[in-house]
Design an enzyme around this catalytic site. Structure first.
Site, PDB file in Angstrom:
ATOM      1  N   ILE A  65       0.840  -1.200   0.000  1.00  0.00           N
ATOM      2  CA  ILE A  65       0.000   0.000   0.000  1.00  0.00           C
ATOM      3  C   ILE A  65       0.873   1.248   0.000  1.00  0.00           C
ATOM      4  CG2 ILE A  65      -1.615   1.348   1.385  1.00  0.00           C
ATOM      5  CD1 ILE A  65      -2.897  -1.301   2.244  1.00  0.00           C
ATOM      6  N   ASP A  66       1.904   1.266   0.834  1.00  0.00           N
ATOM      7  CA  ASP A  66       2.785   2.435   0.870  1.00  0.00           C
ATOM      8  C   ASP A  66       3.582   2.572  -0.425  1.00  0.00           C
ATOM      9  OD1 ASP A  66       1.949   3.292   3.321  1.00  0.00           O
ATOM     10  OD2 ASP A  66       3.544   2.273   4.437  1.00  0.00           O
ATOM     11  N   ALA A  67       3.918   1.456  -1.043  1.00  0.00           N
ATOM     12  CA  ALA A  67       4.662   1.519  -2.308  1.00  0.00           C
ATOM     13  C   ALA A  67       3.816   2.168  -3.400  1.00  0.00           C
ATOM     14  CB  ALA A  67       5.102   0.127  -2.733  1.00  0.00           C
ATOM     15  N   ILE A  70       3.975   5.862  -2.811  1.00  0.00           N
ATOM     16  CA  ILE A  70       5.298   6.410  -3.144  1.00  0.00           C
ATOM     17  C   ILE A  70       5.483   6.479  -4.660  1.00  0.00           C
ATOM     18  CG2 ILE A  70       7.791   6.008  -2.945  1.00  0.00           C
ATOM     19  CD1 ILE A  70       6.446   7.091  -0.420  1.00  0.00           C
TER      20      ILE A  70
END
Length: 90
Positions: A65-67, A70
């Site tokens: 999810i964070d990737a 980003i």
């Protein structure tokens, strides 16, 4: 439209797009992480013996999810500093 006004219009619309990419990406990532972590806590409370297995999957999904957020920030920075749309005007 003259050349300067066209450049200013492209930069203005690009800035709005950058704000939307980063803002909606952050909102989606935060909501996704919040829902996933709350479901993890519910599952760990119901079956504590499965908590280590669930925790490994939660950390993997947190990274994914964070990737995605980003990657969106990287695309927004590309449009902010090396806008390919400006080369069309020249």
């Amino acid at each position: 439209m003259d050349h300067v006004q066209l450049l200013a219009t492209i930069q203005a619309y690009t800035s709005i797009g950058i704000g939307l990419i980063i803002g909606l990406g952050a909102l989606g990532a935060c909501v996704g992480v919040g829902i996933m972590c709350s479901r993890f806590l519910e599952g760990a409370a119901r079956q504590p013996e499965l908590a280590p297995m669930l925790q490994a999957k939660v950390f993997l999904l947190l990274g994914l999810i964070d990737a995605s957020f980003i990657i969106g920030v990287g695309l927004a920075m590309m449009f902010a500093f090396a806008n390919p749309l400006l080369s069309v005007v020249h």
